[in-house]
Write a protein that holds these residues in place. Structure first.
Motif, PDB file in Angstrom:
ATOM      1  N   GLN A   1      -6.913  19.332  10.625  1.00  0.00           N
ATOM      2  CA  GLN A   1      -8.163  19.627  11.325  1.00  0.00           C
ATOM      3  C   GLN A   1      -9.271  18.665  10.922  1.00  0.00           C
ATOM      4  OE1 GLN A   1      -8.445  22.007  13.862  1.00  0.00           O
ATOM      5  NE2 GLN A   1     -10.255  20.743  14.179  1.00  0.00           N
ATOM      6  N   GLU A   2      -9.352  18.331   9.634  1.00  0.00           N
ATOM      7  CA  GLU A   2     -10.374  17.373   9.186  1.00  0.00           C
ATOM      8  C   GLU A   2     -10.178  16.014   9.848  1.00  0.00           C
ATOM      9  OE1 GLU A   2     -11.700  18.297   4.685  1.00  0.00           O
ATOM     10  OE2 GLU A   2      -9.571  17.868   4.930  1.00  0.00           O
ATOM     11  N   VAL A   3      -8.934  15.560   9.899  1.00  0.00           N
ATOM     12  CA  VAL A   3      -8.649  14.264  10.525  1.00  0.00           C
ATOM     13  C   VAL A   3      -8.949  14.331  12.012  1.00  0.00           C
ATOM     14  CG1 VAL A   3      -6.849  12.559  10.996  1.00  0.00           C
ATOM     15  CG2 VAL A   3      -6.964  13.643   8.751  1.00  0.00           C
ATOM     16  N   SER A   4      -8.602  15.430  12.633  1.00  0.00           N
ATOM     17  CA  SER A   4      -8.905  15.625  14.047  1.00  0.00           C
ATOM     18  C   SER A   4     -10.403  15.509  14.296  1.00  0.00           C
ATOM     19  CB  SER A   4      -8.396  17.004  14.493  1.00  0.00           C
ATOM     20  OG  SER A   4      -8.857  17.318  15.771  1.00  0.00           O
ATOM     21  N   ASP A   5     -11.185  16.151  13.466  1.00  0.00           N
ATOM     22  CA  ASP A   5     -12.643  16.101  13.607  1.00  0.00           C
ATOM     23  C   ASP A   5     -13.177  14.692  13.345  1.00  0.00           C
ATOM     24  OD1 ASP A   5     -12.546  18.821  14.117  1.00  0.00           O
ATOM     25  OD2 ASP A   5     -13.189  19.403  12.090  1.00  0.00           O
ATOM     26  N   MET A   6     -12.656  14.037  12.316  1.00  0.00           N
ATOM     27  CA  MET A   6     -13.134  12.696  11.967  1.00  0.00           C
ATOM     28  C   MET A   6     -12.837  11.674  13.065  1.00  0.00           C
ATOM     29  SD  MET A   6     -12.126  12.249   8.005  1.00  0.00           S
ATOM     30  CE  MET A   6     -12.654  13.392   6.755  1.00  0.00           C
ATOM     31  N   LEU A   7     -11.637  11.765  13.628  1.00  0.00           N
ATOM     32  CA  LEU A   7     -11.225  10.786  14.636  1.00  0.00           C
ATOM     33  C   LEU A   7     -11.591  11.203  16.053  1.00  0.00           C
ATOM     34  CD1 LEU A   7      -7.690   9.808  13.265  1.00  0.00           C
ATOM     35  CD2 LEU A   7      -9.872   8.671  12.880  1.00  0.00           C
ATOM     36  N   GLU A   8     -12.085  12.434  16.175  1.00  0.00           N
ATOM     37  CA  GLU A   8     -12.467  12.975  17.480  1.00  0.00           C
ATOM     38  C   GLU A   8     -11.304  12.961  18.470  1.00  0.00           C
ATOM     39  OE1 GLU A   8     -15.964  10.731  18.540  1.00  0.00           O
ATOM     40  OE2 GLU A   8     -17.151  11.659  16.958  1.00  0.00           O
ATOM     41  N   VAL A   9     -10.147  13.431  17.980  1.00  0.00           N
ATOM     42  CA  VAL A   9      -8.958  13.597  18.815  1.00  0.00           C
ATOM     43  C   VAL A   9      -8.429  15.008  18.572  1.00  0.00           C
ATOM     44  CG1 VAL A   9      -8.352  11.136  18.771  1.00  0.00           C
ATOM     45  CG2 VAL A   9      -7.366  12.668  17.065  1.00  0.00           C
ATOM     46  N   PRO A  10      -7.644  15.553  19.504  1.00  0.00           N
ATOM     47  CA  PRO A  10      -7.095  16.898  19.295  1.00  0.00           C
ATOM     48  C   PRO A  10      -6.188  16.962  18.070  1.00  0.00           C
ATOM     49  CG  PRO A  10      -6.841  16.210  21.586  1.00  0.00           C
ATOM     50  CD  PRO A  10      -7.302  15.004  20.819  1.00  0.00           C
ATOM     51  N   LYS A  11      -6.121  18.136  17.466  1.00  0.00           N
ATOM     52  CA  LYS A  11      -5.277  18.343  16.288  1.00  0.00           C
ATOM     53  C   LYS A  11      -3.816  18.007  16.600  1.00  0.00           C
ATOM     54  CE  LYS A  11      -4.035  21.927  12.949  1.00  0.00           C
ATOM     55  NZ  LYS A  11      -4.243  23.335  12.572  1.00  0.00           N
ATOM     56  N   GLY A  12      -3.365  18.342  17.794  1.00  0.00           N
ATOM     57  CA  GLY A  12      -1.988  18.035  18.188  1.00  0.00           C
ATOM     58  C   GLY A  12      -1.719  16.538  18.205  1.00  0.00           C
ATOM     59  N   THR A  13      -2.712  15.752  18.566  1.00  0.00           N
ATOM     60  CA  THR A  13      -2.567  14.293  18.554  1.00  0.00           C
ATOM     61  C   THR A  13      -2.397  13.798  17.125  1.00  0.00           C
ATOM     62  OG1 THR A  13      -3.884  14.091  20.569  1.00  0.00           O
ATOM     63  CG2 THR A  13      -3.684  12.120  19.203  1.00  0.00           C
ATOM     64  N   VAL A  14      -3.172  14.355  16.203  1.00  0.00           N
ATOM     65  CA  VAL A  14      -3.050  14.000  14.786  1.00  0.00           C
ATOM     66  C   VAL A  14      -1.647  14.330  14.293  1.00  0.00           C
ATOM     67  CG1 VAL A  14      -3.840  14.569  12.445  1.00  0.00           C
ATOM     68  CG2 VAL A  14      -5.512  14.235  14.288  1.00  0.00           C
ATOM     69  N   MET A  15      -1.175  15.527  14.632  1.00  0.00           N
ATOM     70  CA  MET A  15       0.157  15.947  14.196  1.00  0.00           C
ATOM     71  C   MET A  15       1.237  15.041  14.770  1.00  0.00           C
ATOM     72  SD  MET A  15      -0.532  20.041  14.593  1.00  0.00           S
ATOM     73  CE  MET A  15       1.109  20.570  14.177  1.00  0.00           C
ATOM     74  N   SER A  16       1.091  14.677  16.023  1.00  0.00           N
ATOM     75  CA  SER A  16       2.056  13.811  16.676  1.00  0.00           C
ATOM     76  C   SER A  16       2.071  12.416  16.035  1.00  0.00           C
ATOM     77  CB  SER A  16       1.718  13.710  18.172  1.00  0.00           C
ATOM     78  OG  SER A  16       2.558  12.783  18.807  1.00  0.00           O
ATOM     79  N   ARG A  17       0.888  11.862  15.791  1.00  0.00           N
ATOM     80  CA  ARG A  17       0.804  10.532  15.162  1.00  0.00           C
ATOM     81  C   ARG A  17       1.411  10.548  13.767  1.00  0.00           C
ATOM     82  NH1 ARG A  17      -5.375   8.749  16.862  1.00  0.00           N
ATOM     83  NH2 ARG A  17      -4.933   8.549  19.098  1.00  0.00           N
ATOM     84  N   LEU A  18       1.135  11.613  13.016  1.00  0.00           N
ATOM     85  CA  LEU A  18       1.680  11.724  11.673  1.00  0.00           C
ATOM     86  C   LEU A  18       3.200  11.861  11.714  1.00  0.00           C
ATOM     87  CD1 LEU A  18       1.115  11.871   8.641  1.00  0.00           C
ATOM     88  CD2 LEU A  18       0.939  14.354   8.900  1.00  0.00           C
ATOM     89  N   TYR A  19       3.704  12.654  12.636  1.00  0.00           N
ATOM     90  CA  TYR A  19       5.154  12.826  12.766  1.00  0.00           C
ATOM     91  C   TYR A  19       5.818  11.486  13.092  1.00  0.00           C
ATOM     92  CZ  TYR A  19       9.710  14.190  14.479  1.00  0.00           C
ATOM     93  OH  TYR A  19      11.060  14.273  14.671  1.00  0.00           O
ATOM     94  N   ARG A  20       5.229  10.751  14.054  1.00  0.00           N
ATOM     95  CA  ARG A  20       5.803   9.452  14.423  1.00  0.00           C
ATOM     96  C   ARG A  20       5.727   8.462  13.260  1.00  0.00           C
ATOM     97  NH1 ARG A  20       2.769  10.304  19.162  1.00  0.00           N
ATOM     98  NH2 ARG A  20       1.433   8.541  18.627  1.00  0.00           N
ATOM     99  N   ALA A  21       4.633   8.496  12.503  1.00  0.00           N
ATOM    100  CA  ALA A  21       4.489   7.598  11.352  1.00  0.00           C
ATOM    101  C   ALA A  21       5.532   7.933  10.288  1.00  0.00           C
ATOM    102  CB  ALA A  21       3.078   7.709  10.767  1.00  0.00           C
ATOM    103  N   ARG A  22       5.678   9.207   9.983  1.00  0.00           N
ATOM    104  CA  ARG A  22       6.664   9.619   8.972  1.00  0.00           C
ATOM    105  C   ARG A  22       8.081   9.290   9.425  1.00  0.00           C
ATOM    106  NH1 ARG A  22       4.118  15.506   7.338  1.00  0.00           N
ATOM    107  NH2 ARG A  22       2.742  14.736   5.700  1.00  0.00           N
ATOM    108  N   SER A  23       8.354   9.529  10.695  1.00  0.00           N
ATOM    109  CA  SER A  23       9.694   9.220  11.222  1.00  0.00           C
ATOM    110  C   SER A  23       9.988   7.734  11.116  1.00  0.00           C
ATOM    111  CB  SER A  23       9.805   9.667  12.682  1.00  0.00           C
ATOM    112  OG  SER A  23       9.694  11.061  12.771  1.00  0.00           O
ATOM    113  N   ARG A  24       9.012   6.917  11.453  1.00  0.00           N
ATOM    114  CA  ARG A  24       9.195   5.461  11.381  1.00  0.00           C
ATOM    115  C   ARG A  24       9.418   5.019   9.943  1.00  0.00           C
ATOM    116  NH1 ARG A  24       7.067   0.695  14.174  1.00  0.00           N
ATOM    117  NH2 ARG A  24       8.230  -1.011  13.228  1.00  0.00           N
ATOM    118  N   ILE A  25       8.651   5.595   9.025  1.00  0.00           N
ATOM    119  CA  ILE A  25       8.805   5.250   7.606  1.00  0.00           C
ATOM    120  C   ILE A  25      10.195   5.637   7.127  1.00  0.00           C
ATOM    121  CG2 ILE A  25       8.034   5.815   5.258  1.00  0.00           C
ATOM    122  CD1 ILE A  25       5.168   5.936   6.420  1.00  0.00           C
ATOM    123  N   GLN A  26      10.643   6.842   7.484  1.00  0.00           N
ATOM    124  CA  GLN A  26      11.982   7.282   7.086  1.00  0.00           C
ATOM    125  C   GLN A  26      13.050   6.366   7.665  1.00  0.00           C
ATOM    126  OE1 GLN A  26      12.280  11.358   8.277  1.00  0.00           O
ATOM    127  NE2 GLN A  26      11.358  12.108   6.389  1.00  0.00           N
TER     128      GLN A  26
END
Length: 174
Positions: free
Chosen positions: A132-157
């Motif tokens: 939620q903090e990242v969502s507020d800071m970046l002014e994007v929906p929380k779901g977008t933050v979750m999606s970006r994080l999931y894709r980043a973690r998946s790519r790293i793995q």
């Protein structure tokens, strides 16, 4: 700028520098970015609303300043140098070489992430922010933050060739 805001800004400098280092991949560039961002914040202090989070406002300024600089330079890649990541004392010295090697590999993979995913990864994994903090800071929906994080973690793995090295459900709830 009022004394209270000045003190808050000074106390934020280490966190701002760490965030800028994650974006730029270079301590010197990070210092320049923080300096430019602080100058911009001082010039536009009238836009900051008392009672709101100064750190969120500063993270946003750093991010937009970085994007502006990148556009001017027309640079497509950012390299995260091993020297850019501060050395922490390794409590498990018998694994120090392995840990350093893994840190180098993760840093290289972070360089491969798209900017939006790298920013979210840094804010959550390094800064310890909630979705939620990242969502507020970046002014994007929380779901977008979750999606970006999931894709980043998946790519790293995928790049590291390991499915057990990165925690998938590490959201902080607040």
């Amino acid at each position: 700028m009022s004394e209270d805001i000045s003190e808050q800004l000074v106390s934020l400098l280490p966190r701002l520098r760490r965030f800028a280092t994650g974006l730029t991949g270079n301590l010197s560039e990070a210092d320049d970015l923080v300096q430019l961002s602080c100058e911009k914040a001082l010039r536009k202090q009238h836009q900051w609303q008392a009672g709101t989070r100064l750190d969120s406002w500063m993270y946003r300024i750093i991010q937009t300043t970085w994007i502006d600089l990148k556009r001017r330079q027309r640079s497509d890649t950012v390299s995260l140098e091993a020297e850019a990541v501060p050395e922490a004392p390794d409590r498990r010295s018998e694994h120090a070489a392995e840990n350093h090697n893994m840190l180098d590999r993760v840093s290289q993979v972070l360089d491969l992430l798209p900017e939006d995913q790298r920013v979210v990864m840094l804010m959550i994994a390094v800064e310890g922010r909630s979705y939620q903090e990242v969502s507020d800071m970046l002014e994007v929906p929380k779901g977008t933050v979750m999606s970006r994080l999931y894709r980043a973690r998946s790519r790293i793995q995928a790049e590291l060739g390991s499915s057990d090295g990165i925690e998938q459900d590490g959201e902080k709830t607040q």
